[in-house]
Motif scaffolding. Sequence first.
Motif, PDB file in Angstrom:
ATOM      1  N   GLU A   5       0.836  -1.183   0.000  1.00 46.42           N
ATOM      2  CA  GLU A   5       0.000   0.000   0.000  1.00 46.42           C
ATOM      3  C   GLU A   5       0.877   1.242   0.000  1.00 46.42           C
ATOM      4  N   ILE A   6       0.271   2.330  -0.396  1.00 43.02           N
ATOM      5  CA  ILE A   6       0.987   3.592  -0.439  1.00 43.02           C
ATOM      6  C   ILE A   6       0.577   4.432   0.761  1.00 43.02           C
ATOM      7  N   ALA A   7       1.562   4.967   1.473  1.00 43.16           N
ATOM      8  CA  ALA A   7       1.295   5.871   2.586  1.00 43.16           C
ATOM      9  C   ALA A   7       1.524   7.292   2.090  1.00 43.16           C
ATOM     10  N   LYS A   8       0.532   8.124   2.220  1.00 44.86           N
ATOM     11  CA  LYS A   8       0.674   9.518   1.794  1.00 44.86           C
ATOM     12  C   LYS A   8       1.164  10.349   2.978  1.00 44.86           C
ATOM     13  N   THR A   9       2.237  11.113   2.759  1.00 46.13           N
ATOM     14  CA  THR A   9       2.746  11.993   3.803  1.00 46.13           C
ATOM     15  C   THR A   9       2.287  13.422   3.575  1.00 46.13           C
ATOM     16  N   SER A  10       1.985  13.756   2.367  1.00 46.39           N
ATOM     17  CA  SER A  10       1.471  15.061   1.979  1.00 46.39           C
ATOM     18  C   SER A  10       0.851  14.850   0.611  1.00 46.39           C
ATOM     19  N   PRO A  11       0.222  15.870   0.056  1.00 53.01           N
ATOM     20  CA  PRO A  11      -0.355  15.663  -1.269  1.00 53.01           C
ATOM     21  C   PRO A  11       0.692  15.271  -2.323  1.00 53.01           C
ATOM     22  N   ASP A  12       1.950  15.590  -2.071  1.00 56.26           N
ATOM     23  CA  ASP A  12       2.973  15.379  -3.084  1.00 56.26           C
ATOM     24  C   ASP A  12       3.930  14.228  -2.798  1.00 56.26           C
ATOM     25  N   ILE A  13       3.879  13.625  -1.615  1.00 51.84           N
ATOM     26  CA  ILE A  13       4.851  12.603  -1.208  1.00 51.84           C
ATOM     27  C   ILE A  13       4.115  11.309  -0.871  1.00 51.84           C
ATOM     28  N   VAL A  14       4.654  10.182  -1.350  1.00 52.03           N
ATOM     29  CA  VAL A  14       4.126   8.874  -0.976  1.00 52.03           C
ATOM     30  C   VAL A  14       5.282   8.010  -0.471  1.00 52.03           C
ATOM     31  N   ILE A  15       4.972   7.105   0.441  1.00 54.63           N
ATOM     32  CA  ILE A  15       5.951   6.133   0.945  1.00 54.63           C
ATOM     33  C   ILE A  15       5.558   4.776   0.395  1.00 54.63           C
ATOM     34  N   VAL A  16       6.532   4.115  -0.233  1.00 53.60           N
ATOM     35  CA  VAL A  16       6.289   2.817  -0.853  1.00 53.60           C
ATOM     36  C   VAL A  16       7.447   1.872  -0.504  1.00 53.60           C
ATOM     37  N   ALA A  17       7.207   0.601  -0.732  1.00 51.93           N
ATOM     38  CA  ALA A  17       8.272  -0.388  -0.552  1.00 51.93           C
ATOM     39  C   ALA A  17       9.379  -0.103  -1.561  1.00 51.93           C
ATOM     40  N   GLU A  18      10.614  -0.166  -1.095  1.00 51.23           N
ATOM     41  CA  GLU A  18      11.762   0.023  -1.982  1.00 51.23           C
ATOM     42  C   GLU A  18      11.820  -1.119  -2.991  1.00 51.23           C
ATOM     43  N   THR A  19      12.219  -0.784  -4.227  1.00 55.15           N
ATOM     44  CA  THR A  19      12.387  -1.803  -5.261  1.00 55.15           C
ATOM     45  C   THR A  19      13.833  -1.790  -5.750  1.00 55.15           C
ATOM     46  N   HIS A  20      14.167  -2.793  -6.523  1.00 53.16           N
ATOM     47  CA  HIS A  20      15.513  -2.871  -7.086  1.00 53.16           C
ATOM     48  C   HIS A  20      15.833  -1.632  -7.926  1.00 53.16           C
ATOM     49  N   ALA A  21      14.824  -1.086  -8.584  1.00 50.46           N
ATOM     50  CA  ALA A  21      15.017   0.100  -9.425  1.00 50.46           C
ATOM     51  C   ALA A  21      15.378   1.353  -8.612  1.00 50.46           C
ATOM     52  N   ASP A  22      15.184   1.313  -7.293  1.00 53.62           N
ATOM     53  CA  ASP A  22      15.473   2.463  -6.430  1.00 53.62           C
ATOM     54  C   ASP A  22      16.919   2.510  -5.936  1.00 53.62           C
ATOM     55  N   ILE A  23      17.696   1.482  -6.189  1.00 51.94           N
ATOM     56  CA  ILE A  23      19.031   1.362  -5.593  1.00 51.94           C
ATOM     57  C   ILE A  23      19.923   2.561  -5.902  1.00 51.94           C
ATOM     58  N   THR A  28      22.620   7.527  -4.071  1.00 51.31           N
ATOM     59  CA  THR A  28      22.930   8.938  -4.330  1.00 51.31           C
ATOM     60  C   THR A  28      22.374   9.815  -3.222  1.00 51.31           C
ATOM     61  N   LEU A  29      21.137   9.547  -2.819  1.00 46.48           N
ATOM     62  CA  LEU A  29      20.517  10.301  -1.734  1.00 46.48           C
ATOM     63  C   LEU A  29      21.309  10.142  -0.434  1.00 46.48           C
ATOM     64  N   LEU A  30      21.684   8.918  -0.096  1.00 46.73           N
ATOM     65  CA  LEU A  30      22.443   8.681   1.135  1.00 46.73           C
ATOM     66  C   LEU A  30      23.790   9.392   1.106  1.00 46.73           C
ATOM     67  N   ASP A  31      24.475   9.360  -0.026  1.00 51.39           N
ATOM     68  CA  ASP A  31      25.751  10.071  -0.146  1.00 51.39           C
ATOM     69  C   ASP A  31      25.558  11.571   0.052  1.00 51.39           C
ATOM     70  N   ARG A  32      24.521  12.115  -0.561  1.00 56.15           N
ATOM     71  CA  ARG A  32      24.268  13.551  -0.468  1.00 56.15           C
ATOM     72  C   ARG A  32      23.847  13.950   0.951  1.00 56.15           C
ATOM     73  N   ALA A  33      22.998  13.153   1.576  1.00 49.39           N
ATOM     74  CA  ALA A  33      22.472  13.497   2.899  1.00 49.39           C
ATOM     75  C   ALA A  33      23.444  13.190   4.037  1.00 49.39           C
ATOM     76  N   PHE A  58      11.932   1.095   2.740  1.00 52.30           N
ATOM     77  CA  PHE A  58      10.970   2.029   2.173  1.00 52.30           C
ATOM     78  C   PHE A  58      11.651   3.243   1.565  1.00 52.30           C
ATOM     79  N   VAL A  59      10.986   3.807   0.566  1.00 56.56           N
ATOM     80  CA  VAL A  59      11.415   5.082   0.001  1.00 56.56           C
ATOM     81  C   VAL A  59      10.218   6.026  -0.003  1.00 56.56           C
TER      82      VAL A  59
END
Length: 188
Positions: A5-23, A28-33, A58-59
């Motif tokens: 299922e998708i969890a909505k955090t705001s009208p523009d953000i959703v939380i979903v299960a991470e997939t292989h395509a997100d790696i 990149t996000l972890l390096d930057r943050a 999750f992402v």
Amino acid sequence: MNTEEIAKTSPDIVIVAETHADIAARETLLDRAMGPKRRKKSSEKLRRGRRPSEGLAFVARDEAGAVVGTVRLWDVRLGEGGPAALLLGPLAVDPAVKSAGIGSALMRHAVAEAGRLGHRAVLLVGDAPYYARFGFDADKTGQLSMPGPYERERFLALELVAGALDDARGVLKAAGRKLKSERTRLAA
């Protein structure tokens, strides 16, 4: 809510299960943050060579589908042969959208899913004032330790089941699913 299922955090953000395509986007996000030293942390020793706990990666995506946040939980043992628990981390949000509530939404979602899946406790190394609002504190980590250097006051726990950490002691040990190849090692 399950990971499909998708969890909505705001009208523009959703939380979903991470997939292989997100790696790639996650890395990149972890390096930057978190910067280049993120791979030298004690928590990383417990994650290295392992996959996240089943159903607990999750992402957060923005309206364009870009990854703007990530959180993963890992299986650990509390001491040699001790009971199972989870290690949370890293939690990261794209610096461009910090303070938008994405990190809090990821935390609430991850903790809720861990509880729903029957896990008993979650540990992490992090900023106590930030994580206190989710119920984490250092009270239950007194007889536990991390492998390698860490700041004791930042070693926090949340019991999902009351009393789950009452007799916990020893050094956290990696547990759970191992990575199968060098290619998938990069996915961790």
